[in-house]
Design a protein around this motif. Structure first.
Motif, PDB file in Angstrom:
ATOM      1  N   MET A 478       0.815  -1.216   0.000  1.00 25.36           N
ATOM      2  CA  MET A 478       0.000   0.000   0.000  1.00 25.36           C
ATOM      3  C   MET A 478       0.851   1.270   0.000  1.00 25.36           C
ATOM      4  O   MET A 478       0.590   2.198  -0.757  1.00 25.36           O
ATOM      5  N   ALA A 479       1.860   1.309   0.862  1.00 23.78           N
ATOM      6  CA  ALA A 479       2.627   2.545   1.016  1.00 23.78           C
ATOM      7  C   ALA A 479       3.236   3.070  -0.289  1.00 23.78           C
ATOM      8  O   ALA A 479       3.203   4.273  -0.537  1.00 23.78           O
ATOM      9  N   PRO A 480       3.805   2.204  -1.152  1.00 22.58           N
ATOM     10  CA  PRO A 480       4.430   2.742  -2.366  1.00 22.58           C
ATOM     11  C   PRO A 480       3.466   3.554  -3.223  1.00 22.58           C
ATOM     12  O   PRO A 480       3.885   4.457  -3.938  1.00 22.58           O
ATOM     13  N   TYR A 481       2.164   3.232  -3.131  1.00 17.62           N
ATOM     14  CA  TYR A 481       1.219   3.928  -4.002  1.00 17.62           C
ATOM     15  C   TYR A 481       0.847   5.310  -3.469  1.00 17.62           C
ATOM     16  O   TYR A 481       0.367   6.146  -4.218  1.00 17.62           O
ATOM     17  N   ILE A 482       1.006   5.516  -2.169  1.00 16.61           N
ATOM     18  CA  ILE A 482       0.655   6.837  -1.653  1.00 16.61           C
ATOM     19  C   ILE A 482       1.890   7.696  -1.424  1.00 16.61           C
ATOM     20  O   ILE A 482       1.780   8.874  -1.129  1.00 16.61           O
ATOM     21  N   ALA A 483       3.075   7.103  -1.608  1.00 15.30           N
ATOM     22  CA  ALA A 483       4.313   7.872  -1.386  1.00 15.30           C
ATOM     23  C   ALA A 483       4.371   9.082  -2.312  1.00 15.30           C
ATOM     24  O   ALA A 483       4.756  10.175  -1.896  1.00 15.30           O
ATOM     25  N   GLY A 484       3.950   8.873  -3.569  1.00 12.17           N
ATOM     26  CA  GLY A 484       4.011   9.974  -4.523  1.00 12.17           C
ATOM     27  C   GLY A 484       3.136  11.144  -4.101  1.00 12.17           C
ATOM     28  O   GLY A 484       3.546  12.305  -4.176  1.00 12.17           O
ATOM     29  N   TYR A 485       1.931  10.823  -3.605  1.00 14.70           N
ATOM     30  CA  TYR A 485       1.003  11.887  -3.214  1.00 14.70           C
ATOM     31  C   TYR A 485       1.563  12.709  -2.057  1.00 14.70           C
ATOM     32  O   TYR A 485       1.460  13.929  -2.030  1.00 14.70           O
ATOM     33  N   ILE A 486       2.176  12.014  -1.096  1.00 11.95           N
ATOM     34  CA  ILE A 486       2.669  12.739   0.065  1.00 11.95           C
ATOM     35  C   ILE A 486       3.842  13.633  -0.346  1.00 11.95           C
ATOM     36  O   ILE A 486       4.017  14.732   0.183  1.00 11.95           O
ATOM     37  N   LEU A 487       4.598  13.184  -1.353  1.00 10.62           N
ATOM     38  CA  LEU A 487       5.712  13.997  -1.865  1.00 10.62           C
ATOM     39  C   LEU A 487       5.175  15.299  -2.450  1.00 10.62           C
ATOM     40  O   LEU A 487       5.697  16.393  -2.196  1.00 10.62           O
ATOM     41  N   ILE A 488       4.093  15.181  -3.236  1.00  4.08           N
ATOM     42  CA  ILE A 488       3.504  16.369  -3.855  1.00  4.08           C
ATOM     43  C   ILE A 488       3.033  17.350  -2.777  1.00  4.08           C
ATOM     44  O   ILE A 488       3.395  18.532  -2.779  1.00  4.08           O
ATOM     45  N   TYR A 489       2.255  16.833  -1.814  1.00  3.07           N
ATOM     46  CA  TYR A 489       1.719  17.730  -0.801  1.00  3.07           C
ATOM     47  C   TYR A 489       2.806  18.295   0.082  1.00  3.07           C
ATOM     48  O   TYR A 489       2.744  19.443   0.491  1.00  3.07           O
ATOM     49  N   GLY A 490       3.813  17.457   0.362  1.00  2.00           N
ATOM     50  CA  GLY A 490       4.919  17.938   1.183  1.00  2.00           C
ATOM     51  C   GLY A 490       5.580  19.147   0.556  1.00  2.00           C
ATOM     52  O   GLY A 490       5.777  20.181   1.202  1.00  2.00           O
ATOM     53  N   SER A 491       5.885  19.068  -0.744  1.00  2.00           N
ATOM     54  CA  SER A 491       6.614  20.190  -1.332  1.00  2.00           C
ATOM     55  C   SER A 491       5.705  21.393  -1.525  1.00  2.00           C
ATOM     56  O   SER A 491       6.180  22.526  -1.535  1.00  2.00           O
ATOM     57  N   LEU A 492       4.370  21.164  -1.648  1.00  2.00           N
ATOM     58  CA  LEU A 492       3.486  22.328  -1.733  1.00  2.00           C
ATOM     59  C   LEU A 492       3.341  22.996  -0.363  1.00  2.00           C
ATOM     60  O   LEU A 492       3.204  24.211  -0.271  1.00  2.00           O
ATOM     61  N   LEU A 493       3.391  22.184   0.700  1.00  2.00           N
ATOM     62  CA  LEU A 493       3.157  22.729   2.041  1.00  2.00           C
ATOM     63  C   LEU A 493       4.392  23.397   2.622  1.00  2.00           C
ATOM     64  O   LEU A 493       4.287  24.278   3.470  1.00  2.00           O
ATOM     65  N   ILE A 494       5.570  22.960   2.175  1.00  2.00           N
ATOM     66  CA  ILE A 494       6.792  23.439   2.820  1.00  2.00           C
ATOM     67  C   ILE A 494       6.919  24.953   2.630  1.00  2.00           C
ATOM     68  O   ILE A 494       7.398  25.662   3.516  1.00  2.00           O
ATOM     69  N   GLY A 495       6.419  25.458   1.488  1.00  2.00           N
ATOM     70  CA  GLY A 495       6.414  26.901   1.283  1.00  2.00           C
ATOM     71  C   GLY A 495       5.570  27.592   2.341  1.00  2.00           C
ATOM     72  O   GLY A 495       5.954  28.624   2.895  1.00  2.00           O
ATOM     73  N   GLY A 496       4.415  26.987   2.643  1.00  2.00           N
ATOM     74  CA  GLY A 496       3.547  27.539   3.676  1.00  2.00           C
ATOM     75  C   GLY A 496       4.230  27.553   5.029  1.00  2.00           C
ATOM     76  O   GLY A 496       4.111  28.510   5.792  1.00  2.00           O
ATOM     77  N   VAL A 497       4.990  26.493   5.331  1.00  2.00           N
ATOM     78  CA  VAL A 497       5.695  26.445   6.613  1.00  2.00           C
ATOM     79  C   VAL A 497       6.741  27.559   6.681  1.00  2.00           C
ATOM     80  O   VAL A 497       6.876  28.241   7.703  1.00  2.00           O
ATOM     81  N   ILE A 498       7.447  27.769   5.567  1.00  2.00           N
ATOM     82  CA  ILE A 498       8.493  28.801   5.570  1.00  2.00           C
ATOM     83  C   ILE A 498       7.867  30.176   5.793  1.00  2.00           C
ATOM     84  O   ILE A 498       8.346  30.982   6.604  1.00  2.00           O
ATOM     85  N   ILE A 499       6.761  30.456   5.076  1.00  2.00           N
ATOM     86  CA  ILE A 499       6.094  31.748   5.247  1.00  2.00           C
ATOM     87  C   ILE A 499       5.603  31.902   6.685  1.00  2.00           C
ATOM     88  O   ILE A 499       5.793  32.940   7.324  1.00  2.00           O
ATOM     89  N   SER A 500       4.968  30.849   7.222  1.00  4.69           N
ATOM     90  CA  SER A 500       4.389  30.971   8.564  1.00  4.69           C
ATOM     91  C   SER A 500       5.482  31.162   9.611  1.00  4.69           C
ATOM     92  O   SER A 500       5.313  31.943  10.544  1.00  4.69           O
ATOM     93  N   THR A 501       6.605  30.434   9.452  1.00  3.42           N
ATOM     94  CA  THR A 501       7.708  30.615  10.397  1.00  3.42           C
ATOM     95  C   THR A 501       8.177  32.058  10.383  1.00  3.42           C
ATOM     96  O   THR A 501       8.368  32.688  11.440  1.00  3.42           O
ATOM     97  N   ALA A 502       8.358  32.586   9.167  1.00  2.00           N
ATOM     98  CA  ALA A 502       8.829  33.964   9.060  1.00  2.00           C
ATOM     99  C   ALA A 502       7.814  34.921   9.665  1.00  2.00           C
ATOM    100  O   ALA A 502       8.181  35.873  10.370  1.00  2.00           O
ATOM    101  N   ALA A 503       6.520  34.660   9.425  1.00  2.00           N
ATOM    102  CA  ALA A 503       5.482  35.559   9.946  1.00  2.00           C
ATOM    103  C   ALA A 503       5.474  35.548  11.467  1.00  2.00           C
ATOM    104  O   ALA A 503       5.384  36.603  12.110  1.00  2.00           O
TER     105      ALA A 503
END
Lengths: 580, 356
Positions: A478-503
């Motif tokens: 099961m895990a190999p099939y959802i690994a790709g999705y988490i990669l996508i969301y991770g890299s989209l969210l990391i920008g949000g984390v950087i902005i929020s940390t700075a804020a």
């Protein structure tokens, strides 16, 4: 290649033409050896930094282990307060056993079965599995008890101390091609002109440019060599001529917007990893302990005198009246490629170490949050029923509270209480943990659909009826099939984390001084935007914008590369940073 | 499962969620790492004062009793009094007093992106792969990545720079529209919202606007922070509007409409526009999250005495019960909006169902 190896050790019969990766290398060793020699040479050039990194890794592991080890005792301590000391001891023991048991579940399949046969019991498959876990738990608790309560623990920590001390000593004594000792840029003018103490007597600006250029050249060479390694593997050692991953790579390579994102992210990571090399002054001297460090400069009356950084910083502030702008020297002959901050510290040093802070927080938060999301999505889609409902409720609870405000409240509560977890990175670790707590529901929701779909597949049923353990089914099927999705969301969210940390740091609630952070630079420069010292707030702002755009572009490109047809709802993930 | 059953199920799920939020707040504020007495009195307080306050706050009661009291207090909106920020004033009064400014800000922060983001997105979707599309899309990407707090800092600096026609942009923000310079008001501050009053028409109070200048002043005060607060939503609306438009344009029923010989005007307005609006609905309602989170930063920088700024003050001045109460109020608002969104979805889009 590693999955292939572990498959074979799990007792699957390999066909004859399906040789192990190791055997294939043995048959045709030349390309692999050339590549390994290359990577060894590259690592040797930076051997000092490699050991420094290993030392830091030891530090992180040590801190995590200390923190986890203190959990049973603190649980016991809480119980002592209400129920008495005997109950406290029992609570400590129970917590420790539970934690050890949690560790054994993923570990036990890789322990040889013979360990159970020692007991001489006649067990079913399931009983066998539990017996092995119980045995491992017992061993772990025994070792932990030995270390915690007997003199053996002293010897153990002495050994650990000797190893880390040795690594640290190696890190400081071994050379590195980008080190400050090899290409120094700190020096002073001579009364008769020219520079003393810099690389080949060049001006600090040129010396710094050479060193920074070298850093980036080295990083690019490393990246190219890694890419070459992938190609060597593909042409010489991979059994299949084509795998779906080739198409993923090809789609990514043809996506120019994604490549742009990758390039900026690469720059950002290099800036963070080589922060000590690209900063023109040492952070320890200029930011952390400006009182304790002196340097020499040519004073106005033509004499070489020495002063402390704290005094020199006071005179080189960019606060509207005074300005040390980008690409200039201050009065003390210190080169400031991006100018100075409102407190007179060097902006480039702040920017590179701030990149380090942002990267550490972003990766820790997204890594931890993603891990929670993946584990829960696997559990809830495998077991369904009550597990699913409890997870839905937990995630709904976290999502019902506005994320940024939740993060602010928790951060303030822990920092006011001076909790030990608020110490590392001056609150950075705390912030990362809170981000992980606040962001896992979003990631879990995003991968919930795909993991429910996977759990309905026939191969999962087949694996179950074949007698695979739930853990193995989830990990391998099961895990190999959802690994790709988490990669996508991770890299989209990391920008949000950087902005929020700075804020948060901008508001004074995030990371406390002296740890450098981009948000604090903007806070310091906000009154001077329309003066000569415009650069103080503008440069870090542009840096944040670029990095966030780059992470968003990278996430989009990864999505397109992994599955061009993927119906991924990006609105939720990408908008999270927008609140800040 | 019918869609109404699904809606009721969602409605019922909010009850346990509300309780677990309250439990979380209780753990954080009472049982967490921080001692409420020390937080209120400071480290120098005497033992007698501490004991007295402990008794008054009910900290000597058993934990479960404290928990029950805490939950009943919060559920009845009986939050007690503020400690520091506006000492001895009822927290609910403070929140009600600060709410209008935040609502005014939120109103414009939702309205402006709607009327900029969606038309731009639809324009880009109707003209894909043209220069206009690329400009709008790139603008959206950059706009989304801009941190609000940095935009506020830069926007304030630019607006201040335009004073006395000294600007680079050829306008003076102070005298543009209602003259701020002559009235001697700052370009930041809390909108007074004193332009509205009610008159009785047939015994029913009907609101009307009695002072158009005051309205103009309030709008001008709120415009820059509202645009910045709505920036991320604007970008999201642009992106999703574009995708929705592209998908609808290429769908079968549009082809049918073309084959029927409908004019492109009718096709765009009647068949494409209305269907492309559906995926935008969750974006619009989820803006509430961004607005509530972002209002802290924007209100703090633009000196607006709204809920966000009071929350921030409560946090920085150690007024934790008030911060907790405000967080609970925000949560209630968001849960309400979620229910509203589900309701609207159930009504508007008959296709939504509980399918896994």
């Amino acid at each position: 290649m590693s999955t292939r190896q572990s498959d074979s050790t799990d007792g699957f019969e390999e066909p004859d033409d399906d040789k192990l990766f190791r055997d294939r290398v043995r048959e045709n060793p030349r390309p692999a050896m050339v590549w390994t020699a290359g990577i060894a040479l590259l690592l040797l050039l930076e051997i000092g930094r490699v050991f420094a990194a290993v030392g830091q890794l030891f530090g992180i592991v040590g801190f995590t282990v200390d923190l986890l080890a203190s959990v049973p005792a603190s649980v016991g301590g809480n119980v002592v307060g209400t129920l008495g000391s005997a109950a406290g001891f029992v609570a400590t023991a129970i917590t420790a056993t539970l934690m050890a048991f949690a560790v054994t579940i993923p570990v036990s399949p890789s322990v040889p079965d013979a360990a159970v046969d020692v007991l001489g019991l006649d067990l079913s498959r399931r009983g066998h599995r539990w017996a092995k876990r119980a045995e491992l738990t017992f061993v772990l608790v025994a070792v932990a008890g030995l270390i915690a309560y007997t003199p053996f623990g002293g010897a153990f920590s002495a050994l650990i101390g000797a190893i880390t001390g040795g690594v640290d000593a190696l890190a400081s004594s071994l050379p590195a091609i980008t080190s400050r000792d090899l290409i120094p840029n700190a020096g002073h003018r001579l009364p008769e002109g020219g520079w003393e103490g810099t690389f080949l007597g060049l001006s600090p600006a040129v010396a710094w440019t050479i060193r920074t250029g070298l850093v980036f050249a080295y990083a690019v060479a490393f990246l190219v060599w890694l890419w070459r390694g992938f190609n060597v593997y593909r042409t010489h050692y991979r059994l299949a001529d084509w795998t779906p991953r080739d198409d993923t790579v090809r789609r990514f390579r043809n996506n120019y917007w994604g490549l742009f994102g990758f390039a900026i992210v690469f720059l950002f990571v290099v800036l963070a990893l080589w922060a000590p090399a690209v900063s023109p002054v040492e952070a320890q001297h200029n930011i952390y302990e400006p009182n304790a460090h002196e340097f020499e400069y040519l004073s106005e009356d033509g004499e070489v005198t020495s002063t402390t950084h704290v005094f020199a910083n006071l005179q080189s502030r960019s606060d509207g009246q005074n300005t040390i702008g980008p690409m200039s020297y201050d009065d003390y002959g210190r080169w400031a490629p991006l100018g100075t901050t409102n407190r007179g510290q060097d902006m480039m040093t702040h920017l590179s170490y701030g990149a380090r802070t942002s990267l550490v927080i972003g990766v820790t938060a997204i890594g931890l949050g993603g891990l929670i999301a993946v584990v829960l999505s696997l559990l809830s889609s495998y077991y369904k029923g009550i597990t699913d409902i409890v997870t839905v409720m937990a995630s709904d609870t976290v999502q019902a509270v506005p994320a940024l405000l939740l993060i602010m409240l928790v951060s303030v509560v822990f920092q006011e209480a001076d909790h030990p977890i608020a110490q590392p990175l001056d609150g950075g670790l705390l912030l990362a943990l809170i981000f992980a707590f606040a962001y896992w529901p979003g990631m879990w929701r995003a991968i919930r659909g795909p993991s429910l779909q996977v759990s309905e597949q026939e191969w999962v049923d087949a694996a179950k009826s074949y007698g695979q353990t739930p853990f193995q089914t989830m990990r391998k099927h099961m895990a190999p099939y959802i690994a790709g999705y988490i990669l996508i969301y991770g890299s989209l969210l990391i920008g949000g984390v950087i902005i929020s940390t700075a804020a948060l740091t901008f508001l004074g609630l995030g990371i406390n001084p002296p740890t450098p952070e981009w948000g604090r630079l903007i806070d310091g420069g906000q009154s001077y935007v329309s003066t000569d010292s415009w650069h103080v707030a503008t440069i870090p702002g542009i840096a944040i914008v670029l990095v966030v755009i780059a992470f968003n572009a990278l996430g989009d490109a990864i999505r397109d590369a992994i599955d061009p047809e993927a119906d991924v709802d990006e609105s939720e993930a990408a908008a999270t940073g927008g609140g800040a | 499962m019918s869609r109404w059953e699904y809606f009721v199920k969602r409605l019922l799920l909010t009850v346990p969620v509300l309780f677990s939020v309250l439990t979380f707040l209780f753990i954080m504020l009472r049982a967490g790492p921080i001692d409420p007495v020390a937080a209120r009195l400071g480290p120098q307080a005497g033992a007698a004062d501490r004991a007295q306050l402990r008794e008054r706050l009910g900290l000597n009661d058993p934990l479960w009793e404290q928990y029950v009291d805490f939950i009943t207090d919060f559920l009845t909106f009986n939050f007690g009094q503020s400690w520091v920020v506006q000492a001895e004033r009822d927290i609910l009064d403070i929140a009600v007093g600060a709410a209008p400014a935040t609502l005014w800000l939120g109103f414009w922060a939702i309205l402006l992106p709607l009327f900029i983001g969606i038309p731009l997105g639809f324009y880009a979707g109707l003209n894909p792969n043209t220069l206009g599309d690329y400009t709008a899309s790139l603008g959206g990407i950059i706009w989304q990545a801009l941190p609000n707090f940095w935009l506020c800092v830069i926007a304030l600096a630019v607006l201040r720079r335009t004073r006395n026609d000294g600007g680079l942009f050829g306008f003076d923000w102070y005298t543009l529209g209602p003259d701020f310079a002559a009235r001697d008001i700052s370009i930041t501050g809390t909108p007074r919202l004193e332009w509205i009053s009610t008159t009785d028409v047939l015994m029913l109070p009907v609101p009307y606007i009695n002072d158009w200048t005051a309205l103009a002043i309030d709008i001008k005060l709120i415009l820059p922070p509202a645009i910045i607060l709505g920036s991320a939503s604007m970008a999201a609306e642009l992106r999703i509007g574009r995708t929705a438009m592209l998908e609808t344009v290429n769908s079968k029923f549009v082809e049918t409409a073309k084959a029927k010989g409908l004019s492109s005007r009718v096709i765009v307005w009647k068949h494409i526009f209305r269907n492309a609006l559906i995926p935008l609905l969750p974006v619009i309602t989820s803006e509430a999250f961004l607005l509530i989170g972002g209002s802290v930063i924007v209100e703090q920088i633009f000196n607006i005495n709204g809920l966000g700024r009071i929350f921030f003050q409560a946090l920085t001045q150690g007024d934790l019960p008030m911060a907790g109460a405000l967080l609970f109020l925000f949560t209630v608002i968001i849960l309400g909006l979620n229910i509203l969104q589900d309701f609207l979805y159930t009504v508007i889009d008959p296709r939504v169902g509980y399918d896994q």
